[in-house]
Design a protein around this motif. Structure first.
Motif, mmCIF file in Angstrom:
data_model
loop_
_atom_site.group_PDB
_atom_site.id
_atom_site.type_symbol
_atom_site.label_atom_id
_atom_site.label_comp_id
_atom_site.label_asym_id
_atom_site.label_seq_id
_atom_site.Cartn_x
_atom_site.Cartn_y
_atom_site.Cartn_z
ATOM 1 N N PHE A 24 13.869 14.037 -12.773
ATOM 2 C CA PHE A 24 15.049 13.627 -12.026
ATOM 3 C C PHE A 24 14.649 13.134 -10.634
ATOM 4 O O PHE A 24 13.660 13.591 -10.059
ATOM 5 C CB PHE A 24 16.016 14.803 -11.854
ATOM 6 N N ILE A 25 15.472 12.220 -10.102
ATOM 7 C CA ILE A 25 15.349 11.820 -8.711
ATOM 8 C C ILE A 25 16.550 12.390 -7.960
ATOM 9 O O ILE A 25 17.549 12.769 -8.572
ATOM 10 C CB ILE A 25 15.255 10.289 -8.549
ATOM 11 N N LYS A 26 16.461 12.432 -6.637
ATOM 12 C CA LYS A 26 17.463 13.138 -5.839
ATOM 13 C C LYS A 26 18.008 12.246 -4.735
ATOM 14 O O LYS A 26 17.272 11.472 -4.122
ATOM 15 C CB LYS A 26 16.826 14.395 -5.227
ATOM 16 N N LYS A 27 19.312 12.355 -4.503
ATOM 17 C CA LYS A 27 19.939 11.731 -3.337
ATOM 18 C C LYS A 27 21.029 12.680 -2.854
ATOM 19 O O LYS A 27 22.015 12.907 -3.554
ATOM 20 C CB LYS A 27 20.544 10.367 -3.690
ATOM 21 N N GLY A 28 20.841 13.226 -1.672
ATOM 22 C CA GLY A 28 21.781 14.237 -1.188
ATOM 23 C C GLY A 28 21.775 15.437 -2.122
ATOM 24 O O GLY A 28 20.706 15.959 -2.459
ATOM 25 N N ASN A 29 22.945 15.844 -2.561
ATOM 26 C CA ASN A 29 23.050 16.936 -3.525
ATOM 27 C C ASN A 29 23.288 16.427 -4.938
ATOM 28 O O ASN A 29 23.884 17.110 -5.770
ATOM 29 C CB ASN A 29 24.173 17.900 -3.118
ATOM 30 N N ASN A 30 22.817 15.212 -5.200
ATOM 31 C CA ASN A 30 22.942 14.601 -6.522
ATOM 32 C C ASN A 30 21.563 14.365 -7.131
ATOM 33 O O ASN A 30 20.625 13.971 -6.431
ATOM 34 C CB ASN A 30 23.688 13.272 -6.426
ATOM 35 N N PHE A 31 21.485 14.603 -8.434
ATOM 36 C CA PHE A 31 20.244 14.383 -9.169
ATOM 37 C C PHE A 31 20.524 13.469 -10.355
ATOM 38 O O PHE A 31 21.600 13.529 -10.951
ATOM 39 C CB PHE A 31 19.683 15.712 -9.693
ATOM 40 N N ALA A 32 19.554 12.620 -10.699
ATOM 41 C CA ALA A 32 19.724 11.722 -11.844
ATOM 42 C C ALA A 32 18.383 11.492 -12.527
ATOM 43 O O ALA A 32 17.356 11.331 -11.860
ATOM 44 C CB ALA A 32 20.315 10.387 -11.392
ATOM 45 N N LYS A 33 18.415 11.510 -13.847
ATOM 46 C CA LYS A 33 17.258 11.083 -14.631
ATOM 47 C C LYS A 33 17.667 9.817 -15.365
ATOM 48 O O LYS A 33 18.590 9.823 -16.186
ATOM 49 C CB LYS A 33 16.810 12.155 -15.622
ATOM 50 N N ILE A 34 17.000 8.709 -15.059
ATOM 51 C CA ILE A 34 17.452 7.392 -15.493
ATOM 52 C C ILE A 34 16.698 6.927 -16.731
ATOM 53 O O ILE A 34 15.459 6.953 -16.776
ATOM 54 C CB ILE A 34 17.274 6.380 -14.346
ATOM 55 N N PHE A 35 17.457 6.527 -17.742
ATOM 56 C CA PHE A 35 16.911 5.923 -18.959
ATOM 57 C C PHE A 35 17.332 4.455 -18.995
ATOM 58 O O PHE A 35 18.011 3.985 -18.095
ATOM 59 C CB PHE A 35 17.434 6.674 -20.195
ATOM 60 N N SER A 36 16.972 3.738 -20.041
ATOM 61 C CA SER A 36 17.268 2.299 -20.066
ATOM 62 C C SER A 36 18.768 2.013 -20.149
ATOM 63 O O SER A 36 19.261 1.062 -19.546
ATOM 64 C CB SER A 36 16.545 1.629 -21.243
ATOM 65 N N ASP A 37 19.529 2.828 -20.890
ATOM 66 C CA ASP A 37 20.947 2.550 -21.092
ATOM 67 C C ASP A 37 21.894 3.525 -20.400
ATOM 68 O O ASP A 37 23.107 3.315 -20.416
ATOM 69 C CB ASP A 37 21.283 2.565 -22.591
ATOM 70 N N PHE A 38 21.371 4.602 -19.864
ATOM 71 C CA PHE A 38 22.239 5.625 -19.271
ATOM 72 C C PHE A 38 21.396 6.541 -18.387
ATOM 73 O O PHE A 38 20.178 6.364 -18.265
ATOM 74 C CB PHE A 38 22.930 6.457 -20.373
ATOM 75 N N ALA A 39 22.059 7.502 -17.760
ATOM 76 C CA ALA A 39 21.341 8.475 -16.921
ATOM 77 C C ALA A 39 22.005 9.841 -17.060
ATOM 78 O O ALA A 39 23.228 9.945 -17.216
ATOM 79 C CB ALA A 39 21.345 8.037 -15.457
ATOM 80 N N TRP A 40 21.199 10.887 -17.024
ATOM 81 C CA TRP A 40 21.720 12.250 -16.909
ATOM 82 C C TRP A 40 22.030 12.473 -15.425
ATOM 83 O O TRP A 40 21.211 12.133 -14.566
ATOM 84 C CB TRP A 40 20.692 13.270 -17.351
ATOM 85 N N THR A 41 23.172 13.036 -15.113
ATOM 86 C CA THR A 41 23.541 13.232 -13.713
ATOM 87 C C THR A 41 23.997 14.663 -13.438
ATOM 88 O O THR A 41 24.628 15.292 -14.292
ATOM 89 C CB THR A 41 24.685 12.273 -13.303
ATOM 90 N N VAL A 42 23.651 15.148 -12.257
ATOM 91 C CA VAL A 42 24.064 16.488 -11.822
ATOM 92 C C VAL A 42 24.469 16.426 -10.355
ATOM 93 O O VAL A 42 23.808 15.766 -9.546
ATOM 94 C CB VAL A 42 22.924 17.520 -11.983
ATOM 95 N N ASN A 43 25.538 17.114 -10.035
ATOM 96 C CA ASN A 43 25.973 17.264 -8.650
ATOM 97 C C ASN A 43 26.050 18.748 -8.317
ATOM 98 O O ASN A 43 26.554 19.538 -9.115
ATOM 99 C CB ASN A 43 27.347 16.610 -8.439
ATOM 100 N N ILE A 44 25.520 19.124 -7.155
ATOM 101 C CA ILE A 44 25.698 20.479 -6.648
ATOM 102 C C ILE A 44 26.934 20.469 -5.761
ATOM 103 O O ILE A 44 26.944 19.833 -4.712
ATOM 104 C CB ILE A 44 24.472 20.955 -5.852
ATOM 105 N N GLN A 45 27.975 21.143 -6.211
ATOM 106 C CA GLN A 45 29.241 21.159 -5.483
ATOM 107 C C GLN A 45 29.380 22.455 -4.693
ATOM 108 O O GLN A 45 29.279 23.548 -5.253
ATOM 109 C CB GLN A 45 30.414 21.033 -6.462
ATOM 110 N N SER A 46 29.600 22.317 -3.414
ATOM 111 C CA SER A 46 29.861 23.481 -2.562
ATOM 112 C C SER A 46 31.361 23.740 -2.497
ATOM 113 O O SER A 46 32.163 22.808 -2.498
ATOM 114 C CB SER A 46 29.330 23.234 -1.147
ATOM 115 N N SER A 47 31.742 25.000 -2.439
ATOM 116 C CA SER A 47 33.153 25.355 -2.348
ATOM 117 C C SER A 47 33.737 24.900 -1.013
ATOM 118 O O SER A 47 33.085 25.007 0.034
ATOM 119 C CB SER A 47 33.333 26.864 -2.490
#
Length: 203
Positions: A24-47
């Motif tokens: 995964f790569i990171k930007k702020g509190n967001n992470f993404a693993k990029i494939f040719s047609d799509f990406a897995w994405t995660v966000n760390i959400q603070s209350s």
């Protein structure tokens, strides 16, 4: 000790390393693993209720595809894929089939225990969930299954992916169904515009 600073440290030293090890790569509190047609994405959400003494956070996951941006959002896709612009958006609690899960850090918290819980959920819940999506066909089938289970997501998303990846009959059938079931004139108008964009016919 300000708990927001403790959280930043945990993200930097414990969470980010696990994501980077998985590609995964990171930007702020967001992470993404990029494939040719799509990406897995995660966000760390603070209350929004966080204070200096008590902090809570959770994980939101999704599957990003830039194919929705021209026909649906009518804008250029963002350069960094984010969970908020994804399909199949699921919080960690939904992946665990548990009530809403928030990791809590306070002045009396056992930080090692919090770190262990987070690492365990990443390795045993979130990463295995993503492993089910290796191709765009996996994503499409996942969206179809969720829809059949009554899970609500914009129905146009699956129509767009069907058409983009050559499932022309499925796309045609869906656009007609969406048009017929639209209750508002504005919905019907948008569906007609989308059909025209995709080269489909409203019958």
């Amino acid at each position: 000790m300000i708990m927001q600073d403790v959280l930043k440290q945990i993200i930097k030293e414990d969470i980010t390393s696990l994501f980077k090890a998985k590609g995964f790569i990171k930007k702020g509190n967001n992470f993404a693993k990029i494939f040719s047609d799509f990406a897995w994405t995660v966000n760390i959400q603070s209350s929004k209720w966080n204070t200096k003494e008590n902090v809570e956070f959770t994980f939101n996951t999704g599957i990003f595809t830039d194919k929705l941006f021209g026909p649906f959002y009518k804008e250029e896709p963002p350069k960094f894929p984010t969970e908020v612009n994804s399909v199949l958006r699921l919080r960690i609690s939904e992946l665990k089939n548990e009530p809403d899960t928030w990791y809590k850090i306070g002045l009396s918290s056992d930080l090692d225990e919090v770190k262990r819980e987070v690492q365990c959920d990443l390795q045993n819940v979130i990463f295995p969930h993503f492993d089910k999506f290796q191709t765009i066909e996996d994503v499409i089938q996942g969206m179809k299954r969720k829809e059949e289970q009554g899970w609500e997501e914009c129905p146009h998303f699956l129509t767009i992916l069907y058409k983009t990846y050559g499932y022309n009959n499925e796309a045609q059938n869906r656009i007609n169904k969406e048009y017929t079931e639209s209750e508002l004139d504005s919905q019907k108008e948008f569906t007609k515009e989308l059909a025209e964009y995709l080269g489909l016919m409203i019958k």
